[in-house]
Design a protein around this motif. Structure first.
Motif, PDB file in Angstrom:
ATOM      1  N   VAL A 141      51.526 -14.693 -51.649  1.00 26.97           N
ATOM      2  CA  VAL A 141      51.809 -16.040 -51.159  1.00 26.97           C
ATOM      3  C   VAL A 141      51.554 -17.029 -52.289  1.00 26.97           C
ATOM      4  O   VAL A 141      50.531 -16.930 -52.984  1.00 26.97           O
ATOM      5  CB  VAL A 141      50.922 -16.404 -49.948  1.00 26.97           C
ATOM      6  N   GLU A 142      52.473 -17.973 -52.463  1.00 26.15           N
ATOM      7  CA  GLU A 142      52.259 -19.085 -53.390  1.00 26.15           C
ATOM      8  C   GLU A 142      52.676 -20.374 -52.701  1.00 26.15           C
ATOM      9  O   GLU A 142      53.665 -20.391 -51.962  1.00 26.15           O
ATOM     10  CB  GLU A 142      53.061 -18.900 -54.681  1.00 26.15           C
ATOM     11  N   GLY A 181      45.063 -11.277 -52.721  1.00 24.83           N
ATOM     12  CA  GLY A 181      44.936 -10.066 -51.920  1.00 24.83           C
ATOM     13  C   GLY A 181      45.067 -10.365 -50.445  1.00 24.83           C
ATOM     14  O   GLY A 181      45.075 -11.533 -50.023  1.00 24.83           O
ATOM     15  N   LEU A 182      45.188  -9.309 -49.661  1.00 28.46           N
ATOM     16  CA  LEU A 182      45.403  -9.436 -48.225  1.00 28.46           C
ATOM     17  C   LEU A 182      44.610  -8.345 -47.528  1.00 28.46           C
ATOM     18  O   LEU A 182      44.657  -7.182 -47.936  1.00 28.46           O
ATOM     19  CB  LEU A 182      46.899  -9.282 -47.925  1.00 28.46           C
ATOM     20  N   THR A 183      43.850  -8.726 -46.509  1.00 27.07           N
ATOM     21  CA  THR A 183      43.039  -7.757 -45.762  1.00 27.07           C
ATOM     22  C   THR A 183      43.341  -7.887 -44.278  1.00 27.07           C
ATOM     23  O   THR A 183      43.338  -8.992 -43.734  1.00 27.07           O
ATOM     24  CB  THR A 183      41.535  -8.005 -46.001  1.00 27.07           C
ATOM     25  N   VAL A 192      43.832 -13.840 -45.964  1.00 25.59           N
ATOM     26  CA  VAL A 192      44.541 -14.006 -47.222  1.00 25.59           C
ATOM     27  C   VAL A 192      43.550 -14.526 -48.253  1.00 25.59           C
ATOM     28  O   VAL A 192      43.050 -15.645 -48.137  1.00 25.59           O
ATOM     29  CB  VAL A 192      45.725 -14.990 -47.075  1.00 25.59           C
ATOM     30  N   HIS A 193      43.247 -13.710 -49.242  1.00 28.56           N
ATOM     31  CA  HIS A 193      42.346 -14.113 -50.312  1.00 28.56           C
ATOM     32  C   HIS A 193      43.172 -14.792 -51.405  1.00 28.56           C
ATOM     33  O   HIS A 193      44.251 -14.315 -51.756  1.00 28.56           O
ATOM     34  CB  HIS A 193      41.626 -12.893 -50.890  1.00 28.56           C
ATOM     35  N   VAL A 205      39.421 -19.117 -52.170  1.00 27.44           N
ATOM     36  CA  VAL A 205      39.483 -19.586 -50.786  1.00 27.44           C
ATOM     37  C   VAL A 205      40.122 -18.495 -49.936  1.00 27.44           C
ATOM     38  O   VAL A 205      41.105 -17.873 -50.352  1.00 27.44           O
ATOM     39  CB  VAL A 205      40.302 -20.889 -50.675  1.00 27.44           C
ATOM     40  N   ASP A 206      39.572 -18.246 -48.765  1.00 21.07           N
ATOM     41  CA  ASP A 206      40.151 -17.302 -47.822  1.00 21.07           C
ATOM     42  C   ASP A 206      40.820 -18.055 -46.684  1.00 21.07           C
ATOM     43  O   ASP A 206      40.229 -18.988 -46.114  1.00 21.07           O
ATOM     44  CB  ASP A 206      39.079 -16.384 -47.232  1.00 21.07           C
ATOM     45  N   LEU A 207      42.047 -17.656 -46.362  1.00 22.92           N
ATOM     46  CA  LEU A 207      42.756 -18.195 -45.206  1.00 22.92           C
ATOM     47  C   LEU A 207      42.689 -17.197 -44.061  1.00 22.92           C
ATOM     48  O   LEU A 207      42.942 -16.007 -44.249  1.00 22.92           O
ATOM     49  CB  LEU A 207      44.218 -18.467 -45.549  1.00 22.92           C
TER      50      LEU A 207
END
Length: 273
Positions: A141-142, A181-183, A192-193, A205-207
């Motif tokens: 993601v950007e 990254g994505l968890t 979303v890291h 920031v984590d979303l």
């Protein structure tokens, strides 16, 4: 005579590469068929009446098993089989997606005077999403936000937010986010890291992301919807301004609650509509 089935994702999209295997009660395979481009399986192989086990597999999805009864006519109607992504996590179909700012919102809420909230939003932003085909945790993601597009519904307050006390939009015109990254955090939830760049400072920031589903739009495109939230602290981004009232209460809180409602269109660019 034969077997029929429809293989779909949770959002109703065809899984064209699905394979259907039918086994009898002894475990012996009696039929194997592949779905067509529409996710449909139609096989005319005759089967003896009785109970069978149907197993549906597809790369990137968790296998699904069910029972089916073959009637005296030799017909087995499996119906619609829904496949979940491997690990029980869901995201849109692989490939590029483009954020549609007209149907999305980037909002933030801050505490005001210790008793109420100030709601703001950014009106000028763009973004892209790349869903990885095999390992969805490698999706990217950007996003970019024009800092000067902040809008709280009050011209004087907006001017202060754009000043060097806060966003300093003349020196730092863009707010950026790039995922790292994505968890998976649930069946349709992800963390979303990423790295957020704001006011000349870049911080991790984590979303907290919820995938809301995918579907067609009136212009012939395909859209996916997401909702994401996070909390930011102004001090982390070198925005230390504060006015403390006589009672010791800060005029503006230091914590921002960020709320994103995103629609993305499948493809590398927005359609001309």
């Amino acid at each position: 005579m034969g077997l029929t089935a429809r293989i779909r994702t949770r959002d109703g999209w065809a899984v064209s590469h699905a394979v259907v295997t039918v086994a009898d009660m002894t475990g012996a395979q009696v039929l194997r068929a592949e779905a067509d481009a529409e996710g449909a399986v139609r096989d005319a192989t005759p089967m003896e009446p009785g109970a069978y086990t149907v197993i549906v597999t597809a790369v990137g999805y968790a296998p699904a098993a069910s029972s089916v009864i073959v009637t005296a006519s030799g017909r087995a109607e499996v119906g619609t089989v829904t496949l979940a992504r491997q690990g029980g996590t869901e995201l849109p179909p692989p490939g590029p997606w483009t954020v549609d700012p007209v149907h999305s919102s980037v909002a933030a809420v801050a505490q005001h005077l210790g008793i109420s909230s100030v709601h703001g939003r950014f009106t000028d932003f763009s973004g892209s999403i790349e869903i990885a085909p095999d390992d969805v945790t490698k999706s990217r993601v950007e996003a970019m936000i024009r800092a000067a597009s902040v809008d709280t519904g009050n011209t004087m307050r907006d001017g202060h937010l754009k000043s060097p006390d806060f966003l300093d939009v003349e020196r730092f015109p863009e707010i950026t986010f790039r995922s790292t990254g994505l968890t998976a955090a649930g069946s349709d939830r992800w963390t979303v890291h990423g790295e957020l760049g704001m006011h000349g400072v870049v911080r991790p920031v984590d979303l907290n992301l919820a995938y809301l589903g995918t579907g067609p739009d009136p212009w012939g495109g395909t859209r996916a919807a997401f909702r994401a939230t996070t909390e930011l602290h102004r001090e982390d981004f070198a925005m230390n301004y504060n006015q403390v009232l006589q009672a010791g209460i800060a005029a503006v809180g230091t914590t921002l609650k960020v709320e994103l409602d995103i629609q993305a269109v499948q493809g590398e660019s927005l359609p001309a509509v």
